[in-house]
Motif scaffolding. Sequence first.
Motif, PDB file in Angstrom:
ATOM      1  N   LEU A 195      31.611 138.533   4.674  1.00 13.62           N
ATOM      2  CA  LEU A 195      32.607 137.513   4.375  1.00 13.62           C
ATOM      3  C   LEU A 195      33.615 138.023   3.360  1.00 13.62           C
ATOM      4  O   LEU A 195      34.817 137.756   3.486  1.00 13.62           O
ATOM      5  CB  LEU A 195      31.923 136.253   3.848  1.00 13.62           C
ATOM      6  N   HIS A 196      33.133 138.752   2.380  1.00 11.79           N
ATOM      7  CA  HIS A 196      34.039 139.341   1.381  1.00 11.79           C
ATOM      8  C   HIS A 196      35.051 140.257   2.066  1.00 11.79           C
ATOM      9  O   HIS A 196      36.248 140.229   1.757  1.00 11.79           O
ATOM     10  CB  HIS A 196      33.219 140.110   0.349  1.00 11.79           C
ATOM     11  N   GLN A 197      34.582 141.064   2.997  1.00 13.55           N
ATOM     12  CA  GLN A 197      35.477 141.954   3.735  1.00 13.55           C
ATOM     13  C   GLN A 197      36.474 141.161   4.565  1.00 13.55           C
ATOM     14  O   GLN A 197      37.663 141.484   4.612  1.00 13.55           O
ATOM     15  CB  GLN A 197      34.653 142.896   4.624  1.00 13.55           C
ATOM     16  N   PHE A 198      35.985 140.101   5.233  1.00 10.63           N
ATOM     17  CA  PHE A 198      36.870 139.253   6.028  1.00 10.63           C
ATOM     18  C   PHE A 198      37.968 138.650   5.171  1.00 10.63           C
ATOM     19  O   PHE A 198      39.145 138.619   5.556  1.00 10.63           O
ATOM     20  CB  PHE A 198      36.071 138.123   6.689  1.00 10.63           C
ATOM     21  N   ILE A 199      37.585 138.145   4.002  1.00 14.96           N
ATOM     22  CA  ILE A 199      38.557 137.498   3.118  1.00 14.96           C
ATOM     23  C   ILE A 199      39.617 138.489   2.667  1.00 14.96           C
ATOM     24  O   ILE A 199      40.812 138.160   2.611  1.00 14.96           O
ATOM     25  CB  ILE A 199      37.844 136.857   1.913  1.00 14.96           C
ATOM     26  N   ASN A 200      39.214 139.714   2.358  1.00 10.72           N
ATOM     27  CA  ASN A 200      40.194 140.736   1.975  1.00 10.72           C
ATOM     28  C   ASN A 200      41.151 141.042   3.115  1.00 10.72           C
ATOM     29  O   ASN A 200      42.362 141.183   2.916  1.00 10.72           O
ATOM     30  CB  ASN A 200      39.473 142.018   1.535  1.00 10.72           C
ATOM     31  N   ILE A 201      40.599 141.152   4.321  1.00  9.90           N
ATOM     32  CA  ILE A 201      41.426 141.426   5.498  1.00  9.90           C
ATOM     33  C   ILE A 201      42.424 140.300   5.716  1.00  9.90           C
ATOM     34  O   ILE A 201      43.620 140.522   5.931  1.00  9.90           O
ATOM     35  CB  ILE A 201      40.546 141.594   6.756  1.00  9.90           C
ATOM     36  N   ILE A 202      41.929 139.060   5.637  1.00  5.72           N
ATOM     37  CA  ILE A 202      42.781 137.909   5.894  1.00  5.72           C
ATOM     38  C   ILE A 202      43.850 137.769   4.823  1.00  5.72           C
ATOM     39  O   ILE A 202      45.008 137.460   5.114  1.00  5.72           O
ATOM     40  CB  ILE A 202      41.933 136.626   5.996  1.00  5.72           C
ATOM     41  N   ALA A 203      43.473 137.997   3.555  1.00  4.84           N
ATOM     42  CA  ALA A 203      44.443 137.906   2.462  1.00  4.84           C
ATOM     43  C   ALA A 203      45.580 138.896   2.673  1.00  4.84           C
ATOM     44  O   ALA A 203      46.762 138.569   2.498  1.00  4.84           O
ATOM     45  CB  ALA A 203      43.758 138.155   1.120  1.00  4.84           C
ATOM     46  N   ASN A 204      45.227 140.121   3.056  1.00  9.24           N
ATOM     47  CA  ASN A 204      46.253 141.128   3.335  1.00  9.24           C
ATOM     48  C   ASN A 204      47.081 140.742   4.551  1.00  9.24           C
ATOM     49  O   ASN A 204      48.296 140.953   4.579  1.00  9.24           O
ATOM     50  CB  ASN A 204      45.605 142.497   3.545  1.00  9.24           C
ATOM     51  N   ALA A 205      46.402 140.174   5.552  1.00  8.72           N
ATOM     52  CA  ALA A 205      47.112 139.779   6.764  1.00  8.72           C
ATOM     53  C   ALA A 205      48.095 138.652   6.495  1.00  8.72           C
ATOM     54  O   ALA A 205      49.212 138.653   7.005  1.00  8.72           O
ATOM     55  CB  ALA A 205      46.110 139.351   7.844  1.00  8.72           C
ATOM     56  N   VAL A 206      47.673 137.676   5.693  1.00  4.79           N
ATOM     57  CA  VAL A 206      48.569 136.563   5.353  1.00  4.79           C
ATOM     58  C   VAL A 206      49.820 137.088   4.670  1.00  4.79           C
ATOM     59  O   VAL A 206      50.944 136.730   5.028  1.00  4.79           O
ATOM     60  CB  VAL A 206      47.860 135.533   4.450  1.00  4.79           C
ATOM     61  N   MET A 207      49.628 137.950   3.674  1.00  2.00           N
ATOM     62  CA  MET A 207      50.765 138.492   2.951  1.00  2.00           C
ATOM     63  C   MET A 207      51.661 139.308   3.872  1.00  2.00           C
ATOM     64  O   MET A 207      52.882 139.186   3.851  1.00  2.00           O
ATOM     65  CB  MET A 207      50.289 139.380   1.797  1.00  2.00           C
ATOM     66  N   TYR A 208      51.039 140.111   4.739  1.00  2.00           N
ATOM     67  CA  TYR A 208      51.809 140.973   5.621  1.00  2.00           C
ATOM     68  C   TYR A 208      52.580 140.183   6.665  1.00  2.00           C
ATOM     69  O   TYR A 208      53.767 140.438   6.909  1.00  2.00           O
ATOM     70  CB  TYR A 208      50.868 141.960   6.313  1.00  2.00           C
ATOM     71  N   VAL A 209      51.907 139.188   7.265  1.00  2.00           N
ATOM     72  CA  VAL A 209      52.572 138.389   8.294  1.00  2.00           C
ATOM     73  C   VAL A 209      53.722 137.599   7.705  1.00  2.00           C
ATOM     74  O   VAL A 209      54.785 137.467   8.315  1.00  2.00           O
ATOM     75  CB  VAL A 209      51.568 137.445   8.994  1.00  2.00           C
TER      76      VAL A 209
END
Length: 262
Positions: free
Chosen positions: A238-252
């Motif tokens: 879940l920690h990895q998912f949250i990091n991925i999603i946080a980066n994705a939100v910022m990038y998108v």
Amino acid sequence: MDINGILHVVVVLRKLAMPVAGGVPCVDSTFFMPVSERKYYMAKNFLTYEQQLHILEYDKQLAIPNHEYATKKLEELSYYSLIGGYKSLFKHAPSNKYIHGVTFDELVSFYYFDEELRTLFLKYILHVERHIKSMFSYHFCEKYGEQQSMYLNINNYNHTRKNHRELLRLTHSLQKVIATPSKYAYIEHSVNTYHNVPLWVATNALTFGQISKMYQYATTDIRTKISKNFQNVSEKQLHQFINIIANAVMYVLMESVYFHSE
């Protein structure tokens, strides 16, 4: 679709950055190209639409079946968001010319696919964002209470010498979010009425990047409680998912700003 399905979509969409036949990211897609790299595609000289099409058709050997349609698309999308974003996917590298048979219309189709993918991606990661914010707020307040001083206190996180500076930065950013005057009416109301902004109110104004940092530095018991809301997902995953999603939100979001500024 439940939250586990959404996480699966996020992971699958992330894998779309990889081509089917190999392991090298398709960095020339506008969806996956860092915005900073776009400087490479800045025009050196002004060219009319007719000149742009002439270069594409005769110098780069891109098939353009309908010049009127192509001109309209250049007006609508711009040369460098359309051509610069996908050129390596369709070019013969040694000659730097388009592969025989590739058409302007195919580049446009990829552009719109990219746009739809961005929209779909953002839709589902925002669902995840809302869920994570809700769960973090609940379990943090369950342990520490509703006073804003609790989530602004670095001692209520995993406070180590290594984390000290990052926690100071985090709590400083949280303090700025709930400071007044605020652009958020609910923040103003909470401050003026109760002299306190509970975390469940503040989370609406926090970015997912801030929430991901709060999760990253939260104590183990809080992170474990949150992870139990996800079937077949460990706390580490879940920690990895949250990091991925946080980066994705910022990038998108950065991509969307660039996309709509063209």
